[in-house]
Design an enzyme around this catalytic site. Structure first.
Site, PDB file in Angstrom:
ATOM      1  N   TYR A  25     -11.537  -9.885   8.013  1.00 20.32           N
ATOM      2  CA  TYR A  25     -12.527  -9.880   7.492  1.00 20.32           C
ATOM      3  C   TYR A  25     -12.699 -11.612   6.947  1.00 20.32           C
ATOM      4  O   TYR A  25     -13.953 -12.502   7.055  1.00 20.32           O
ATOM      5  CB  TYR A  25     -13.368  -9.507   6.328  1.00 20.32           C
ATOM      6  CG  TYR A  25     -12.065  -9.953   5.246  1.00 20.32           C
ATOM      7  CD1 TYR A  25     -13.288 -10.548   4.035  1.00 20.32           C
ATOM      8  CD2 TYR A  25     -11.091  -9.069   4.482  1.00 20.32           C
ATOM      9  CE1 TYR A  25     -12.303 -10.611   2.858  1.00 20.32           C
ATOM     10  CE2 TYR A  25     -10.633  -9.684   3.507  1.00 20.32           C
ATOM     11  CZ  TYR A  25     -11.185  -9.974   2.560  1.00 20.32           C
ATOM     12  OH  TYR A  25     -11.176 -10.585   1.627  1.00 20.32           O
TER      13      TYR A  25
ATOM     14  N   GLY B  51     -14.643  -6.538  10.158  1.00 23.36           N
ATOM     15  CA  GLY B  51     -14.028  -6.206   9.237  1.00 23.36           C
ATOM     16  C   GLY B  51     -14.931  -6.823   7.668  1.00 23.36           C
ATOM     17  O   GLY B  51     -15.135  -5.804   6.982  1.00 23.36           O
TER      18      GLY B  51
ATOM     19  N   LYS C 187       1.227  -1.381  -0.145  1.00 23.83           N
ATOM     20  CA  LYS C 187       0.000   0.079  -0.625  1.00 23.83           C
ATOM     21  C   LYS C 187       1.088   1.128   0.292  1.00 23.83           C
ATOM     22  O   LYS C 187       0.834   2.128  -0.617  1.00 23.83           O
ATOM     23  CB  LYS C 187      -0.895  -0.274   1.160  1.00 23.83           C
ATOM     24  CG  LYS C 187      -2.231  -0.701   1.258  1.00 23.83           C
ATOM     25  CD  LYS C 187      -2.546  -0.916   2.435  1.00 23.83           C
ATOM     26  CE  LYS C 187      -3.918  -2.187   2.098  1.00 23.83           C
ATOM     27  NZ  LYS C 187      -4.958  -2.042   3.439  1.00 23.83           N
TER      28      LYS C 187
ATOM     29  N   GLY D 194      -1.205  -1.701  14.908  1.00 26.68           N
ATOM     30  CA  GLY D 194      -0.269  -2.082  14.084  1.00 26.68           C
ATOM     31  C   GLY D 194      -0.291  -0.480  13.418  1.00 26.68           C
ATOM     32  O   GLY D 194      -0.383   0.558  13.762  1.00 26.68           O
TER      33      GLY D 194
END
Length: 524
Positions: free
Chosen positions: A447, A468, A289, A359
């Site tokens: 998720y 999620g 990302k 995180g």
């Protein structure tokens, strides 16, 4: 007209004749019209008399040597004797012959010949020369199956597929080569292989019949099919292909969404490689990302704020525009949850709340910046303290050592942005159960599965939970809108995702059949 009886060749490989009988019948029940029998899987000598009574569609016989990824236990002389028997009895429409022995086994009758080359370790440097030599042999279809070690291997093989002057099926094996199996159809391959039972380990990276039923519309792929995908490592667990491909189907859009496994550090090369398709847009996931944001020169506000991108969309000039749909999806999920909780009481607002983020990766960056814009009181804890401290400095918040996360007080919301608890590590949680108190909101961005160990423990201890799934669906909906210009129905997507994640897949089959007017497009 295609040289093949169907665009899907269902591969059946079992050690017992009886189980082959069962699976070939079941393959036909599921719509199969072309079946490859991997006779090398049989533990005993091939007995055609036990197999042929169950022949209900076109068959291909394959007896693969161990060096080519097969399981033939006997000598090469014995193998070639059986191959000649296959051809002589004229009950198989097709036979697969490796290029190094194809000249020794002559054509006979109406049996068509696949001349094949397999390399399960690499995509060799002299692959073009190998292919040119194959074309001089007496074949009806020429097959190349090689192992992809890097993204560029896919393009090398697809270039052979693109320029093929004779019927050719060229693809890469393995997770990195997975997209090439589908893209080969786009560039003229006569069929795609599908494992009847994926657990049998027929070939590395081979998709299953069930995936075609529920996820990939392989029969509709043609030269005009647009390509989109998920780019990251890992990607095999993701349900993004289910969501996007079903939405394409509902909109009757000629497009396919594929998983592209790209290891860390290989993003620039992969993007350049798949420019050759081209891929119209990517969903970006771990671990790319931040690098995706750095590589793109056209950023929207969410990327400029977070310095992380989870979406790349190809523009008219061929370059990518970057967005971060995690940014808005996380806030929308949290605010929807708080609105629901406020229905019978005073309003709950983020600017009054203390939020612990676990995180400091791409998802955490997006969520931290989004919460900062809402003036929430943020605390960050991550396994890598320096990374957490850097993010905390950006959003002007507190940072604590990972070992000190259970001492954060006060705390109204915890958001897990780590992969802890993600499949296959479903028995792990980033928090000790003693931290979970009644009234605390636990938001897990994982998720798969939806009900992680963290979510399950939070529920049992009286916490409010946000799974999620909600965030995933919201960010995927925005990605789909960026890809197509069409805003999809979020509730329908949420329902579809839960069906896909259920062990009972029939509900998803019905969804597919509904799209296709009663017959599932991708059903082999």
């Amino acid at each position: 007209m295609s040289v093949a009886p169907d665009r899907v060749c269902v591969v059946v490989g079992r050690t017992r004749h009886k189980m082959i009988q069962v699976e070939v019948q079941e393959a036909v029940k599921r719509g199969g019209r072309f079946v490859e029998l991997r006779l090398d899987f049989l533990a005993k000598a091939v007995d055609f008399r036990r197999l042929l009574p169950f022949k209900l569609c076109a068959w291909m016989a394959t007896i693969r040597r161990p060096v080519d990824g097969g399981r033939w236990p006997g000598s090469e002389e014995e193998r070639q004797i059986v191959l000649r028997q296959v051809i002589a009895n004229q009950q198989f429409e097709w036979v697969d012959l490796e290029t190094d022995i194809a000249d020794e086994i002559r054509r006979f009758g109406s049996v068509k010949r696949v001349i094949s080359y397999h390399n399960r370790t690499e995509t060799p440097a002299d692959l073009d020369q190998i292919y040119e030599q194959m074309l001089r042999q007496d074949g009806d279809v020429y097959k190349i199956a090689v192992m992809a070690q890097k993204a560029e291997d896919n393009l090398r093989v697809l270039e052979i597929q693109k320029r093929a002057k004779k019927p050719t099926l060229a693809f890469c094996m393995g997770d990195i080569g997975y997209p090439s199996r589908f893209l080969a159809l786009k560039y003229g391959a006569p069929w795609i292989y599908a494992a009847f039972n994926k657990e049998r380990g027929v070939a590395p990276g081979m998709p299953s019949v069930e995936e075609f039923r529920t996820t990939y519309p392989v029969r509709s792929i043609d030269a005009e099919t647009e390509v989109f995908g998920l780019l990251g490592d890992p990607v095999g667990h993701s349900y993004s292909p289910v969501l996007h491909n079903h939405l394409f189907g509902r909109l009757k859009k000629n497009a396919i969404y594929l998983p592209f496994r790209v290891p860390k550090g290989e993003l620039p090369a992969a993007l350049k490689t798949f420019d050759g398709v081209p891929v119209g847009g990517y969903s970006i996931t771990i671990p790319h990302k931040e690098e995706a944001a750095a590589l793109s020169k056209d950023h929207d506000l969410t990327v400029r704020i977070t310095q992380a991108a989870n979406t790349l969309v190809r523009k008219a000039d061929g370059k990518f525009a970057a967005s971060n749909t995690d940014y808005t999806a996380a806030i929308d999920s949290l605010e929807a949850h708080l609105t629901e909780r406020s229905a019978d009481g005073p309003p709950l607002e983020l600017h009054n709340m203390f939020v612990l983020i676990l995180g400091a990766g791409g998802a955490a960056r997006a969520i931290a910046h989004a919460l900062h814009s809402k003036r929430a009181h943020i605390i960050i804890a991550a396994r890598t303290y320096d990374r957490a401290a850097k993010l905390a400095a950006e959003v002007q918040c507190k940072v604590v050592d990972w070992q000190g996360r259970h001492g954060v007080m006060p705390c109204d919301v915890v958001i897990n942005c780590t992969p802890v608890g993600m499949h296959p590590n479903v028995d792990e949680s980033p928090l000790h159960p003693s931290f979970l108190k009644p009234g605390l909101t636990i938001f897990d961005t994982v998720y798969t599965p939806e009900n992680t160990l963290l979510i399950r423990e939070a529920r049992t201890r009286g916490c409010h939970v946000v799974t999620g799934v909600d965030m995933f669906v919201r960010q995927a909906a925005r990605q789909f809108e960026l890809f197509t210009g069409i805003a999809p129905p979020i509730e329908k997507m949420r329902d579809l995702l839960r069906k896909a994640m259920s062990p009972l897949t029939r509900a998803l089959d019905e969804e597919t059949e509904e799209q296709q007017g009663g017959e599932a497009e991708g059903t082999p």
